[in-house]
Design an enzyme around this catalytic site. Structure first.
Site, PDB file in Angstrom:
ATOM      1  N   GLU A  70      -4.724   7.626   9.188  1.00 40.93           N
ATOM      2  CA  GLU A  70      -4.512   8.508   8.036  1.00 40.93           C
ATOM      3  C   GLU A  70      -3.005   8.738   7.859  1.00 40.93           C
ATOM      4  O   GLU A  70      -2.356   9.345   8.710  1.00 40.93           O
ATOM      5  CB  GLU A  70      -5.269   9.825   8.264  1.00 40.93           C
ATOM      6  CG  GLU A  70      -4.915  10.956   7.319  1.00 40.93           C
ATOM      7  CD  GLU A  70      -5.048  10.595   5.851  1.00 40.93           C
ATOM      8  OE1 GLU A  70      -6.039   9.958   5.455  1.00 40.93           O
ATOM      9  OE2 GLU A  70      -4.116  10.939   5.098  1.00 40.93           O
ATOM     10  N   TRP A 127      -8.144  -6.918   4.464  1.00 39.04           N
ATOM     11  CA  TRP A 127      -6.736  -7.313   4.650  1.00 39.04           C
ATOM     12  C   TRP A 127      -6.644  -8.496   5.612  1.00 39.04           C
ATOM     13  O   TRP A 127      -6.978  -8.354   6.784  1.00 39.04           O
ATOM     14  CB  TRP A 127      -5.915  -6.169   5.240  1.00 39.04           C
ATOM     15  CG  TRP A 127      -5.719  -4.993   4.348  1.00 39.04           C
ATOM     16  CD1 TRP A 127      -6.273  -3.752   4.498  1.00 39.04           C
ATOM     17  CD2 TRP A 127      -4.895  -4.921   3.184  1.00 39.04           C
ATOM     18  NE1 TRP A 127      -5.840  -2.915   3.500  1.00 39.04           N
ATOM     19  CE2 TRP A 127      -5.004  -3.607   2.683  1.00 39.04           C
ATOM     20  CE3 TRP A 127      -4.078  -5.841   2.508  1.00 39.04           C
ATOM     21  CZ2 TRP A 127      -4.323  -3.187   1.539  1.00 39.04           C
ATOM     22  CZ3 TRP A 127      -3.408  -5.416   1.374  1.00 39.04           C
ATOM     23  CH2 TRP A 127      -3.524  -4.117   0.905  1.00 39.04           C
ATOM     24  N   CYS A 186       0.824  -1.219   0.000  1.00 32.02           N
ATOM     25  CA  CYS A 186       0.000   0.000   0.000  1.00 32.02           C
ATOM     26  C   CYS A 186       0.857   1.268   0.000  1.00 32.02           C
ATOM     27  O   CYS A 186       1.713   1.445   0.862  1.00 32.02           O
ATOM     28  CB  CYS A 186      -0.893  -0.036   1.241  1.00 32.02           C
ATOM     29  SG  CYS A 186      -1.751   1.511   1.562  1.00 32.02           S
ATOM     30  N   TYR A 226      -5.631   6.186  -8.585  1.00 33.13           N
ATOM     31  CA  TYR A 226      -6.838   5.438  -8.190  1.00 33.13           C
ATOM     32  C   TYR A 226      -8.068   5.941  -8.955  1.00 33.13           C
ATOM     33  O   TYR A 226      -8.924   5.149  -9.353  1.00 33.13           O
ATOM     34  CB  TYR A 226      -7.075   5.543  -6.674  1.00 33.13           C
ATOM     35  CG  TYR A 226      -6.089   4.720  -5.880  1.00 33.13           C
ATOM     36  CD1 TYR A 226      -6.316   3.359  -5.650  1.00 33.13           C
ATOM     37  CD2 TYR A 226      -4.921   5.279  -5.376  1.00 33.13           C
ATOM     38  CE1 TYR A 226      -5.405   2.595  -4.936  1.00 33.13           C
ATOM     39  CE2 TYR A 226      -3.996   4.521  -4.668  1.00 33.13           C
ATOM     40  CZ  TYR A 226      -4.247   3.186  -4.451  1.00 33.13           C
ATOM     41  OH  TYR A 226      -3.342   2.414  -3.753  1.00 33.13           O
ATOM     42  N   ARG A 232     -14.217   2.166   5.928  1.00 39.02           N
ATOM     43  CA  ARG A 232     -13.424   1.097   5.315  1.00 39.02           C
ATOM     44  C   ARG A 232     -12.318   0.680   6.275  1.00 39.02           C
ATOM     45  O   ARG A 232     -11.880   1.437   7.130  1.00 39.02           O
ATOM     46  CB  ARG A 232     -12.839   1.612   4.002  1.00 39.02           C
ATOM     47  CG  ARG A 232     -13.947   1.973   2.999  1.00 39.02           C
ATOM     48  CD  ARG A 232     -14.103   0.895   1.977  1.00 39.02           C
ATOM     49  NE  ARG A 232     -12.938   0.882   1.115  1.00 39.02           N
ATOM     50  CZ  ARG A 232     -12.768   1.727   0.098  1.00 39.02           C
ATOM     51  NH1 ARG A 232     -13.666   2.633  -0.183  1.00 39.02           N
ATOM     52  NH2 ARG A 232     -11.690   1.654  -0.640  1.00 39.02           N
ATOM     53  N   PHE A 233     -11.881  -0.568   6.109  1.00 36.71           N
ATOM     54  CA  PHE A 233     -10.893  -1.153   7.026  1.00 36.71           C
ATOM     55  C   PHE A 233      -9.500  -1.002   6.418  1.00 36.71           C
ATOM     56  O   PHE A 233      -8.945  -1.954   5.861  1.00 36.71           O
ATOM     57  CB  PHE A 233     -11.233  -2.615   7.280  1.00 36.71           C
ATOM     58  CG  PHE A 233     -12.661  -2.818   7.747  1.00 36.71           C
ATOM     59  CD1 PHE A 233     -13.079  -2.298   8.968  1.00 36.71           C
ATOM     60  CD2 PHE A 233     -13.575  -3.519   6.970  1.00 36.71           C
ATOM     61  CE1 PHE A 233     -14.389  -2.476   9.412  1.00 36.71           C
ATOM     62  CE2 PHE A 233     -14.884  -3.704   7.399  1.00 36.71           C
ATOM     63  CZ  PHE A 233     -15.287  -3.184   8.615  1.00 36.71           C
ATOM     64  N   THR A 234      -8.962   0.197   6.515  1.00 40.84           N
ATOM     65  CA  THR A 234      -7.738   0.501   5.771  1.00 40.84           C
ATOM     66  C   THR A 234      -6.468   0.403   6.620  1.00 40.84           C
ATOM     67  O   THR A 234      -6.505   0.469   7.850  1.00 40.84           O
ATOM     68  CB  THR A 234      -7.816   1.939   5.205  1.00 40.84           C
ATOM     69  OG1 THR A 234      -8.029   2.853   6.279  1.00 40.84           O
ATOM     70  CG2 THR A 234      -8.929   2.079   4.190  1.00 40.84           C
ATOM     71  N   VAL A 235      -5.354   0.251   5.931  1.00 37.45           N
ATOM     72  CA  VAL A 235      -4.023   0.436   6.499  1.00 37.45           C
ATOM     73  C   VAL A 235      -3.437   1.679   5.845  1.00 37.45           C
ATOM     74  O   VAL A 235      -3.830   2.011   4.722  1.00 37.45           O
ATOM     75  CB  VAL A 235      -3.102  -0.781   6.226  1.00 37.45           C
ATOM     76  CG1 VAL A 235      -3.527  -1.965   7.045  1.00 37.45           C
ATOM     77  CG2 VAL A 235      -3.026  -1.120   4.746  1.00 37.45           C
TER      78      VAL A 235
HETATM   79  N1  LIG Z   1      -6.390   8.113   3.389  1.00 33.31           N
HETATM   80  C1  LIG Z   1      -5.825   6.862   3.825  1.00 33.31           C
HETATM   81  C2  LIG Z   1      -6.013   5.834   2.719  1.00 33.31           C
HETATM   82  C3  LIG Z   1      -5.548   4.465   3.111  1.00 33.31           C
HETATM   83  C4  LIG Z   1      -5.997   3.414   2.083  1.00 33.31           C
HETATM   84  O1  LIG Z   1      -6.844   3.679   1.223  1.00 33.31           O
HETATM   85  N2  LIG Z   1      -5.404   2.205   2.181  1.00 33.31           N
HETATM   86  C5  LIG Z   1      -5.822   1.124   1.314  1.00 33.31           C
HETATM   87  C6  LIG Z   1      -4.670   0.274   0.861  1.00 33.31           C
HETATM   88  S1  LIG Z   1      -3.609   1.025  -0.320  1.00 33.31           S
HETATM   89  C7  LIG Z   1      -6.695   0.177   2.094  1.00 33.31           C
HETATM   90  O2  LIG Z   1      -6.370  -0.225   3.180  1.00 33.31           O
HETATM   91  N3  LIG Z   1      -7.802  -0.231   1.497  1.00 33.31           N
HETATM   92  C8  LIG Z   1      -8.683  -1.168   2.096  1.00 33.31           C
HETATM   93  C9  LIG Z   1     -10.075  -0.938   1.656  1.00 33.31           C
HETATM   94  O3  LIG Z   1     -10.308   0.051   0.958  1.00 33.31           O
HETATM   95  O4  LIG Z   1     -10.915  -1.744   2.006  1.00 33.31           O
HETATM   96  C10 LIG Z   1      -4.361   7.083   4.164  1.00 33.31           C
HETATM   97  O5  LIG Z   1      -3.711   7.903   3.498  1.00 33.31           O
HETATM   98  O6  LIG Z   1      -3.877   6.473   5.098  1.00 33.31           O
END
Ligand SMILES: N[C@@H](CCC(=O)N[C@@H](CS)C(=O)NCC(=O)O)C(=O)O
Length: 322
Positions: free
Chosen positions: A143, A89, A56, A193, A125-128
């Site tokens: 963030e 993830w 990521c 994106y 969303r469950f982001t990293v």
């Molecule tokens: N604005 C966030 C965006 C983070 C993000 O979009 N991460 C993506 C991976 S590149 C993610 O975890 N996506 C999981 C999902 O969308 O379900 C940041 O800059 O930390």
């Protein structure tokens, strides 16, 4: 750590929705706390844990800052598997992959479980990346643009003086850094994106042109200044934020996201040189770049864009020498 609520629309990358016109708008982050003295989240050793994916670009910003500042012993990190599934993830026990790890804190199966532990009614969303606080059992911040500033200065009291003195967002350059960040974020970091996730020809054609206009602007900036860095003559967070997108460009975005007006290696000599100098001369950039995780994540996880899940072999090499 099961939940009875159906969270699949939050976790499943193939259920991702675009706007009515086919355009993609990005993911708002929900946890925006800072680590600071006297605050709810005090700087402390062995209190915080970083979760990332090596694939990521947003998460890799955090690992670069962690390494630049020498925070490895203060903030441990866990790497998820690059193969996102319908739950988002996964950790290594669910999806084994070289370099992927199990969750050391809760043996969670997915990053999703951490979000629901912190906030059972979480609807985002469950982001990293994310920073977990072991003391308060919650997410401090998810963030990347905040996390790199937390790493830049939030833990300085715990670092040796030479590391504490390193400043990638120095006062005198802040206005210029903010301004460069703003158009690079919209045009390039998010631009790839917007291009790749567009679901109509119109949305795609608009996004791809805007992306390459922003790249043209960076090319001119670097060529005109003759500097190795975007702002001034020193490494700043602006370089880190752009690097993680540009290093993925030829191996992933050109093909998978149809960002193919030009490649970095053939179309942008100044950006290409800037990227290779950072990668080959600075271990914080090279050691946090994993082309296997990067390519596998995008080509394998977005089954709506690449239904066969075949991961392309090239480009060879993934990055050219200096
Ligand atoms: N604005 C966030 C965006 C983070 C993000 O979009 N991460 C993506 C991976 S590149 C993610 O975890 N996506 C999981 C999902 O969308 O379900 C940041 O800059 O930390």
């Amino acid at each position: 750590m099961a939940t009875t609520r159906d969270t699949s629309s939050q976790s499943d990358p193939t259920k991702r929705k675009t706007e009515a016109d086919g355009s993609f708008k990005g993911v708002p982050s929900s946890f925006r706390n800072f680590v600071e003295k006297g605050g709810k989240f005090e700087p402390e050793k062995d209190r915080y844990h970083l979760y990332i994916s090596l694939s990521c670009p947003w998460a890799t910003r955090a690992t670069i800052l962690r390494k630049l500042k020498g925070l490895e012993s203060v903030i441990p990190v866990t790497v998820v598997s690059p193969k996102m599934d319908a739950q988002g993830w996964p950790f290594a026990q669910v999806s084994p992959f070289p370099g992927a790890e199990e969750d050391p804190l809760f043996k969670a199966e997915h990053v999703k479980d951490l979000y629901l532990k912190a906030e059972p009614n979480y609807t985002g969303r469950f982001t990293v990346p994310l920073i977990w606080d072991k003391k308060l059992q919650t997410i401090v911040n998810n963030e990347s643009s905040d996390i790199i500033r937390i790493f830049n200065s939030g833990f300085n009291d715990l670092l040796p003086p030479e590391k504490a003195a390193l400043d990638y967002y120095p006062k005198e350059l802040q206005a210029e850094i903010d301004s460069v960040n703003e158009w690079i974020f919209a045009g390039i970091n998010l631009g790839v994106y917007k291009t790749g996730f567009a679901t109509t020809q119109e949305a795609y054609s608009k996004a791809v042109v805007e992306l390459f206009e922003a790249l043209d602007r960076v090319e001119k900036l670097l060529a005109d200044s003759g500097s190795d860095y975007l702002v001034g003559d020193t490494l700043t967070e602006a370089d880190v934020r752009l690097f993680t997108t540009v290093i993925r460009f030829d191996p992933v975005y050109v093909g998978h996201f149809k960002c193919n007006i030009r490649t970095i290696r053939d179309g942008y000599p100044a950006i290409h040189k800037w990227m290779r100098k950072l990668y080959w001369n600075n271990a914080a950039f090279k050691d946090t770049t994993d082309f296997d995780h990067i390519k596998t994540n995008y080509y394998w996880s977005h089954a709506n864009i690449n239904p066969t899940r075949i991961v392309p072999v090239g480009p060879i090499p993934h990055i050219l020498p200096l």
